[in-house]
Design a protein around this motif. Structure first.
Motif, PDB file in Angstrom:
ATOM      1  N   GLY A  22      32.821   1.936   8.531  1.00  0.00           N
ATOM      2  CA  GLY A  22      34.129   2.500   8.828  1.00  0.00           C
ATOM      3  C   GLY A  22      34.067   3.421  10.030  1.00  0.00           C
ATOM      4  O   GLY A  22      33.093   3.406  10.797  1.00  0.00           O
ATOM      5  N   ALA A  23      35.094   4.249  10.156  1.00  0.00           N
ATOM      6  CA  ALA A  23      35.267   5.072  11.350  1.00  0.00           C
ATOM      7  C   ALA A  23      34.069   5.982  11.642  1.00  0.00           C
ATOM      8  O   ALA A  23      33.797   6.308  12.797  1.00  0.00           O
ATOM      9  N   THR A  27      31.991   7.792  15.264  1.00  0.00           N
ATOM     10  CA  THR A  27      32.234   9.198  15.655  1.00  0.00           C
ATOM     11  C   THR A  27      31.176   9.663  16.660  1.00  0.00           C
ATOM     12  O   THR A  27      31.473  10.458  17.543  1.00  0.00           O
ATOM     13  N   GLU A  28      29.953   9.137  16.518  1.00  0.00           N
ATOM     14  CA  GLU A  28      28.907   9.563  17.455  1.00  0.00           C
ATOM     15  C   GLU A  28      29.011   8.854  18.811  1.00  0.00           C
ATOM     16  O   GLU A  28      28.211   9.108  19.706  1.00  0.00           O
ATOM     17  N   PHE A  34      39.386   9.392  10.677  1.00  0.00           N
ATOM     18  CA  PHE A  34      40.645   9.861  10.103  1.00  0.00           C
ATOM     19  C   PHE A  34      40.446  11.081   9.202  1.00  0.00           C
ATOM     20  O   PHE A  34      41.198  12.027   9.254  1.00  0.00           O
ATOM     21  N   ARG A  35      39.401  11.040   8.351  1.00  0.00           N
ATOM     22  CA  ARG A  35      39.377  12.007   7.237  1.00  0.00           C
ATOM     23  C   ARG A  35      38.309  13.085   7.308  1.00  0.00           C
ATOM     24  O   ARG A  35      38.199  13.881   6.376  1.00  0.00           O
ATOM     25  N   GLN A 102      35.832  -1.835   9.180  1.00  0.00           N
ATOM     26  CA  GLN A 102      37.233  -1.415   9.137  1.00  0.00           C
ATOM     27  C   GLN A 102      37.644  -0.893  10.508  1.00  0.00           C
ATOM     28  O   GLN A 102      38.790  -0.537  10.724  1.00  0.00           O
ATOM     29  N   ILE A 104      38.408  -0.667  14.585  1.00  0.00           N
ATOM     30  CA  ILE A 104      39.258  -1.479  15.447  1.00  0.00           C
ATOM     31  C   ILE A 104      38.864  -1.292  16.915  1.00  0.00           C
ATOM     32  O   ILE A 104      39.626  -1.597  17.821  1.00  0.00           O
ATOM     33  N   ASP A 105      37.651  -0.724  17.133  1.00  0.00           N
ATOM     34  CA  ASP A 105      37.275  -0.319  18.485  1.00  0.00           C
ATOM     35  C   ASP A 105      36.411  -1.318  19.254  1.00  0.00           C
ATOM     36  O   ASP A 105      36.113  -1.102  20.437  1.00  0.00           O
ATOM     37  N   HIS A 120      40.453  -4.802   9.864  1.00  0.00           N
ATOM     38  CA  HIS A 120      41.699  -4.185  10.313  1.00  0.00           C
ATOM     39  C   HIS A 120      42.068  -4.564  11.743  1.00  0.00           C
ATOM     40  O   HIS A 120      42.872  -3.881  12.380  1.00  0.00           O
ATOM     41  N   THR A 189      32.239   5.534   5.935  1.00  0.00           N
ATOM     42  CA  THR A 189      33.583   5.248   5.419  1.00  0.00           C
ATOM     43  C   THR A 189      33.860   6.074   4.183  1.00  0.00           C
ATOM     44  O   THR A 189      32.988   6.242   3.327  1.00  0.00           O
ATOM     45  N   SER A 190      35.099   6.593   4.095  1.00  0.00           N
ATOM     46  CA  SER A 190      35.486   7.390   2.933  1.00  0.00           C
ATOM     47  C   SER A 190      35.773   6.488   1.729  1.00  0.00           C
ATOM     48  O   SER A 190      35.948   6.977   0.622  1.00  0.00           O
ATOM     49  N   ASN A 212      26.833   8.295   4.107  1.00  0.00           N
ATOM     50  CA  ASN A 212      28.067   8.940   4.552  1.00  0.00           C
ATOM     51  C   ASN A 212      27.877  10.450   4.522  1.00  0.00           C
ATOM     52  O   ASN A 212      27.210  10.968   3.651  1.00  0.00           O
ATOM     53  N   ARG A 213      28.458  11.121   5.511  1.00  0.00           N
ATOM     54  CA  ARG A 213      28.311  12.588   5.539  1.00  0.00           C
ATOM     55  C   ARG A 213      28.940  13.229   4.305  1.00  0.00           C
ATOM     56  O   ARG A 213      28.350  14.070   3.676  1.00  0.00           O
ATOM     57  N   ASP A 214      30.151  12.771   3.947  1.00  0.00           N
ATOM     58  CA  ASP A 214      30.837  13.321   2.766  1.00  0.00           C
ATOM     59  C   ASP A 214      30.653  12.395   1.568  1.00  0.00           C
ATOM     60  O   ASP A 214      30.374  11.209   1.731  1.00  0.00           O
ATOM     61  N   LEU A 230      24.815   9.284  10.448  1.00  0.00           N
ATOM     62  CA  LEU A 230      24.321   7.927  10.722  1.00  0.00           C
ATOM     63  C   LEU A 230      23.349   7.915  11.894  1.00  0.00           C
ATOM     64  O   LEU A 230      22.394   7.151  11.902  1.00  0.00           O
TER      65      LEU A 230
HETATM   66  P1  CNA Z   1      37.720   7.700   7.278  1.00  0.00           P
HETATM   67  O1  CNA Z   1      38.572   7.700   6.083  1.00  0.00           O
HETATM   68  O2  CNA Z   1      38.100   8.556   8.425  1.00  0.00           O
HETATM   69  O3  CNA Z   1      36.263   8.128   6.792  1.00  0.00           O
HETATM   70  C1  CNA Z   1      35.197   8.283   7.673  1.00  0.00           C
HETATM   71  C2  CNA Z   1      33.988   8.766   6.876  1.00  0.00           C
HETATM   72  O4  CNA Z   1      32.884   8.762   7.742  1.00  0.00           O
HETATM   73  C3  CNA Z   1      34.149  10.189   6.357  1.00  0.00           C
HETATM   74  O5  CNA Z   1      33.948  10.187   4.956  1.00  0.00           O
HETATM   75  C4  CNA Z   1      33.052  11.002   7.061  1.00  0.00           C
HETATM   76  O6  CNA Z   1      32.352  11.866   6.204  1.00  0.00           O
HETATM   77  C5  CNA Z   1      32.098   9.917   7.528  1.00  0.00           C
HETATM   78  N1  CNA Z   1      31.453  10.199   8.804  1.00  0.00           N
HETATM   79  C6  CNA Z   1      32.041  10.568   9.964  1.00  0.00           C
HETATM   80  N2  CNA Z   1      31.126  10.647  10.945  1.00  0.00           N
HETATM   81  C7  CNA Z   1      29.933  10.339  10.375  1.00  0.00           C
HETATM   82  C8  CNA Z   1      28.609  10.246  10.862  1.00  0.00           C
HETATM   83  N3  CNA Z   1      28.322  10.480  12.151  1.00  0.00           N
HETATM   84  N4  CNA Z   1      27.615   9.916  10.011  1.00  0.00           N
HETATM   85  C9  CNA Z   1      27.890   9.687   8.694  1.00  0.00           C
HETATM   86  N5  CNA Z   1      29.126   9.744   8.177  1.00  0.00           N
HETATM   87  C10 CNA Z   1      30.134  10.059   9.014  1.00  0.00           C
HETATM   88  O7  CNA Z   1      37.509   6.247   7.856  1.00  0.00           O
HETATM   89  P2  CNA Z   1      37.460   4.854   7.081  1.00  0.00           P
HETATM   90  O8  CNA Z   1      36.893   3.894   8.038  1.00  0.00           O
HETATM   91  O9  CNA Z   1      36.887   4.966   5.740  1.00  0.00           O
HETATM   92  O10 CNA Z   1      39.019   4.566   6.892  1.00  0.00           O
HETATM   93  C11 CNA Z   1      39.499   3.396   7.200  1.00  0.00           C
HETATM   94  C12 CNA Z   1      40.464   3.415   8.394  1.00  0.00           C
HETATM   95  C13 CNA Z   1      40.063   4.306   9.531  1.00  0.00           C
HETATM   96  C14 CNA Z   1      40.454   2.059   8.972  1.00  0.00           C
HETATM   97  O11 CNA Z   1      41.720   1.512   8.814  1.00  0.00           O
HETATM   98  C15 CNA Z   1      40.120   2.182  10.456  1.00  0.00           C
HETATM   99  O12 CNA Z   1      40.843   1.269  11.210  1.00  0.00           O
HETATM  100  C16 CNA Z   1      40.478   3.562  10.791  1.00  0.00           C
HETATM  101  N6  CNA Z   1      39.842   4.168  11.992  1.00  0.00           N
HETATM  102  C17 CNA Z   1      39.073   3.441  12.830  1.00  0.00           C
HETATM  103  C18 CNA Z   1      38.499   4.037  13.945  1.00  0.00           C
HETATM  104  C19 CNA Z   1      37.637   3.206  14.864  1.00  0.00           C
HETATM  105  O13 CNA Z   1      37.887   2.017  15.030  1.00  0.00           O
HETATM  106  N7  CNA Z   1      36.611   3.798  15.477  1.00  0.00           N
HETATM  107  C20 CNA Z   1      38.722   5.389  14.202  1.00  0.00           C
HETATM  108  C21 CNA Z   1      39.543   6.113  13.308  1.00  0.00           C
HETATM  109  C22 CNA Z   1      40.090   5.482  12.203  1.00  0.00           C
END
Ligand code: CNA
Length: 240
Positions: A22-23, A27-28, A34-35, A102, A104-105, A120, A189-190, A212-214, A230
């Motif tokens: 997931g997202a 992040t890195e 999102f969350r 999940q 979209i990047d 997605h 992913t959350s 996952n961090r959280d 990660l």
């Molecule tokens: P989310 O709900 O934002 O969860 C992300 C999870 O990742 C959180 O629980 C964080 O603790 C964890 N996290 C963040 N950075 C790190 C890291 N460096 N190492 C370990 N854990 C980390 O995102 P999900 O993907 O669960 O939710 C699904 C949505 C978010 C999808 O529909 C995506 O399309 C959507 N999304 C995508 C992007 C992208 O394409 N990069 C960006 C933002 C949201």
């Protein structure tokens, strides 16, 4: 043995890994999730983000949707990080059969991954809602207001909005890959967005790893849980 050592051993022994991400995977690379505490859902907007990126809102208020989308959801110019790269290498080595994402990047493909199931969709693909003509992300990014096709139709990103259903063929292939995996790594992913999160239920083996961090609602179901970044974990795995 530490969790990281157990994970390293499992990766070494596995021949058919599937990665479900997931997202947090991106992040890195500088793309906000999102969350997390600094994620999109913890910023203040006129409407909740779930509302803005829903199908009905898109139809109702395209101008607002595109302002938000361009500013917050159209990540262009980012590069794959160590996690994307290690996964692409495992696939090339025949160790990993698919990435189910999940995100979209498009960063998995940019890193070289070939079998990527985008649950997605992707911001990199955009279509005219009237004639179906394709447009790249740059066109959407550079449009003044609502991006329009040469035929006059509105262009829509090939991204699954809230209230829209997932692509059946992508879901089928994801389920098949997950059901046949000898190891499933779920990461960044959350696990709160459905139906995507349900797909991990199709895994039948005894190496379900959650990184996952959280904490997530599925932590109790995993065979191994790492609450770490990660980048840290995959830097370690890159040395195997
Ligand atoms: P989310 O709900 O934002 O969860 C992300 C999870 O990742 C959180 O629980 C964080 O603790 C964890 N996290 C963040 N950075 C790190 C890291 N460096 N190492 C370990 N854990 C980390 O995102 P999900 O993907 O669960 O939710 C699904 C949505 C978010 C999808 O529909 C995506 O399309 C959507 N999304 C995508 C992007 C992208 O394409 N990069 C960006 C933002 C949201």
């Amino acid at each position: 043995m530490s969790n990281l050592e157990t994970l390293s051993n499992w990766v070494t022994e596995s021949k058919n890994i599937v990665f479900f991400g997931g997202a947090g995977v991106s992040t890195e690379s500088g793309i906000k999730d999102f969350r997390s505490v600094d994620g999109l859902y913890n910023q203040k907007f006129e409407y909740p983000p779930e509302t803005i990126i829903s199908h009905s809102f898109f139809l109702r208020n395209q101008s607002y949707f595109y302002r938000f989308y361009r500013e917050k959801m159209l990540p262009l110019g980012h590069e794959p990080n160590i996690t994307h790269k290690v996964l692409a290498k495992w696939e090339a080595e025949g160790k990993l059969s698919a990435v189910v994402t999940q995100n979209i990047d498009g960063l998995h493909q940019k890193a070289g991954s070939k079998r990527v199931y985008e649950l997605h969709g992707s911001v990199l693909r955009n279509y005219c809602m009237d004639c179906g003509k394709f447009y790249p992300a740059e066109y959407v990014k550079n449009a003044d207001d609502v991006p329009r096709c040469t035929c006059g139709g509105v262009i829509k990103p090939d991204v699954v909005l809230y209230e829209e259903s997932l692509n059946e063929s992508v879901v089928r292939k994801s389920v098949e890959a997950i059901a046949n995996a000898d190891m499933l790594i779920v990461a960044g992913t959350s696990l709160t967005v459905y139906p995507a999160a349900w797909l991990i239920r199709y895994y039948q083996g005894n190496r379900l790893v959650l990184i996952n961090r959280d904490a997530t609602p599925f932590d109790g179901d995993a065979d191994l849980v790492l609450h770490q970044s990660l980048g840290e974990v995959f830097s370690h795995l890159s040395k195997l």
